[in-house]
Structure formats: C-alpha cells, structure tokens
Design a protein around this motif. Structure first.
Motif, short mmCIF file in Angstrom:
data_model
loop_
_atom_site.label_atom_id
_atom_site.label_comp_id
_atom_site.label_asym_id
_atom_site.label_seq_id
_atom_site.Cartn_x
_atom_site.Cartn_y
_atom_site.Cartn_z
N LYS A 1 -9.43 -4.23 -11.39
CA LYS A 1 -9.33 -2.86 -10.85
C LYS A 1 -8.38 -2.02 -11.71
CE LYS A 1 -9.47 -0.68 -6.42
NZ LYS A 1 -9.49 -0.88 -5.00
N GLN A 2 -7.30 -2.64 -12.17
CA GLN A 2 -6.35 -1.94 -13.04
C GLN A 2 -7.04 -1.53 -14.34
OE1 GLN A 2 -2.97 -4.33 -14.17
NE2 GLN A 2 -1.73 -2.54 -14.61
N GLU A 3 -7.88 -2.39 -14.88
CA GLU A 3 -8.60 -2.06 -16.11
C GLU A 3 -9.59 -0.92 -15.90
OE1 GLU A 3 -10.25 -5.81 -17.44
OE2 GLU A 3 -8.27 -6.57 -18.01
N LEU B 1 -8.72 6.68 -16.75
CA LEU B 1 -7.65 7.57 -17.23
C LEU B 1 -7.79 7.84 -18.73
CD1 LEU B 1 -4.67 6.14 -15.17
CD2 LEU B 1 -5.77 8.37 -14.86
N ASP B 2 -8.18 6.83 -19.48
CA ASP B 2 -8.40 7.03 -20.92
C ASP B 2 -9.53 8.03 -21.16
OD1 ASP B 2 -6.36 5.31 -21.61
OD2 ASP B 2 -7.68 3.62 -22.11
N ALA C 1 -1.14 13.16 -11.76
CA ALA C 1 -1.38 12.89 -10.33
C ALA C 1 -2.40 11.77 -10.17
CB ALA C 1 -1.86 14.16 -9.63
N ARG C 2 -3.43 11.78 -10.99
CA ARG C 2 -4.46 10.74 -10.90
C ARG C 2 -3.87 9.39 -11.29
NH1 ARG C 2 -7.22 7.80 -8.57
NH2 ARG C 2 -9.05 6.87 -9.47
N GLN C 3 -3.02 9.37 -12.30
CA GLN C 3 -2.36 8.13 -12.70
C GLN C 3 -1.46 7.61 -11.58
OE1 GLN C 3 0.04 8.50 -16.24
NE2 GLN C 3 -0.02 6.30 -16.63
N GLU D 1 -0.43 3.87 -7.06
CA GLU D 1 -0.14 3.67 -5.63
C GLU D 1 -1.25 2.88 -4.94
OE1 GLU D 1 0.61 7.59 -4.11
OE2 GLU D 1 2.56 7.72 -5.10
N GLU D 2 -2.48 3.17 -5.31
CA GLU D 2 -3.61 2.45 -4.72
C GLU D 2 -3.56 0.96 -5.05
OE1 GLU D 2 -8.45 2.66 -5.08
OE2 GLU D 2 -7.35 4.55 -5.18
N LEU D 3 -3.24 0.65 -6.30
CA LEU D 3 -3.11 -0.76 -6.70
C LEU D 3 -1.95 -1.44 -5.97
CD1 LEU D 3 -3.76 -0.61 -10.55
CD2 LEU D 3 -5.14 -1.81 -8.84
N GLN D 4 -0.83 -0.75 -5.87
CA GLN D 4 0.32 -1.32 -5.17
C GLN D 4 0.01 -1.57 -3.70
OE1 GLN D 4 3.46 1.50 -5.92
NE2 GLN D 4 4.14 0.45 -7.76
N LYS D 5 -0.65 -0.62 -3.07
CA LYS D 5 -1.01 -0.75 -1.65
C LYS D 5 -1.95 -1.93 -1.45
CE LYS D 5 -3.15 1.64 2.21
NZ LYS D 5 -4.02 2.73 2.62
N GLU D 6 -2.97 -2.01 -2.29
CA GLU D 6 -3.92 -3.11 -2.17
C GLU D 6 -3.24 -4.46 -2.40
OE1 GLU D 6 -8.12 -4.67 -4.11
OE2 GLU D 6 -7.58 -2.56 -4.31
N ASN D 7 -2.36 -4.52 -3.39
CA ASN D 7 -1.64 -5.75 -3.66
C ASN D 7 -0.77 -6.14 -2.48
OD1 ASN D 7 -0.60 -7.97 -5.12
ND2 ASN D 7 1.11 -6.75 -5.86
N LEU D 8 -0.07 -5.19 -1.91
CA LEU D 8 0.81 -5.47 -0.76
C LEU D 8 0.00 -5.95 0.44
CD1 LEU D 8 3.66 -5.39 0.45
CD2 LEU D 8 3.20 -3.01 1.11
#
Length: 168
Positions: free
Chosen positions: A46-48, A54-55, A96-98, A103-110
C-alpha cells in the motif's frame, strides 16, 4: 509500590508449590507470526501504491515549476504573483495528499496491530487454560523476565499453533 507487588508475587509463588508458570518472548512471537508478516507485506504494498501516486503527481508539478522559472523573468509582477499562487496551491495539495497517505497507513497499521494483539492475547489465555498454566508472562527480549528457564518458554509452541490457525 513495585516492591510490595514483587514481594506479594514472590509470596504467592512460594505459597503455591503447584503454580504452573510460563513465559513468552513477545518480540519473537510477533516477528515470526505469519499474520504479522502478512500485515507488513500488505502495508508495504500500500505504501508503494501511495508513493507511485505521489510520484505521478509530483512529476508534472516539477515540470510546471521549471517552466515557471524559464519564463518568470518575462512576466509582469502580477503574472508572476498569480503563477506563484497557482504553484503554491498545487504544492499545498501535494503536501496534503502526502500527509493524508501517511496518516492512512499509520491508522491502518495501528488498527491491524491492535487486532493482532487482541487475537494473540485471547489465544494465549485459551492456551494457558488448556495447558493448565496459572500465569504466562510476556517479555520483550529479556527485559521483563530477568531469567527464565527455557523449559518455561512456550513461545515456540504458541507460535506454531498461531501460525497453523492463521494458515487455515
């Protein structure tokens, strides 16, 4: 307060000769648990995806910035201000998108980590009851348990059953 708890714990252990105790190396358990490994793989994928997105947004923005610098000297002050305002808005959108992706990745991980922890805790409780343990202590490395006879270490047993259950 800690000393009282330790003394009470030691007294309880001494008074119950048949107390069955074990410990789990939580770091090993979570590192080698297949559900944890799968979660890491999913989050990395998901991070990729976010990085590619973003790229794909960042590339055209950089081209616009380069183009602006090429023609900025030929622009009137008002045109420069307008162009800079547009570029600044686009940059703020990208930032903002970054932030949102992070935040989405952190939330999902938590959320997933909490779910895994609850599942492991529940499993350990069931395991303890089934095996007749009155106490199973969790440790990180050797931090909480200063010494533990390897015969009391049930990490491998629990990990094996957890992974078997996860693969179903």
């Amino acid at each position: 307060m800690k000393k009282i708890l330790i003394i009470a714990f030691a007294f309880a252990l001494a008074s119950c000769n048949q107390t069955k105790i074990a410990y789990i190396d939580v770091e090993v358990l979570m590192k080698d648990y297949n559900a944890t490994k799968d979660l890491e793989v999913r989050l990395k994928a998901k991070q990729e995806v976010f990085a590619k997105e973003l790229d794909s947004l960042q590339g055209p923005f950089q081209l616009k910035v380069q183009e602006y610098y090429k023609v900025a000297q030929k622009m009137s002050p008002q045109q420069r201000a307008e162009a800079e305002g547009v570029l600044q808005q686009e940059q703020q959108f990208l930032q903002a998108r970054q932030q949102q992706a992070s935040e989405e990745l952190q939330k999902e991980n938590l959320e997933n980590s909490e779910a895994l922890t609850k599942k492991v805790d529940s499993f350990v409780a069931d395991y303890a009851k089934a095996k007749g343990y009155q106490l199973i202590i969790g440790t990180s490395g050797k931090g909480t348990v200063m010494y533990g006879d390897e015969k009391l270490n049930v990490t491998t047993d629990i990990l094996e059953v957890l992974n078997n259950d996860y693969s179903k």
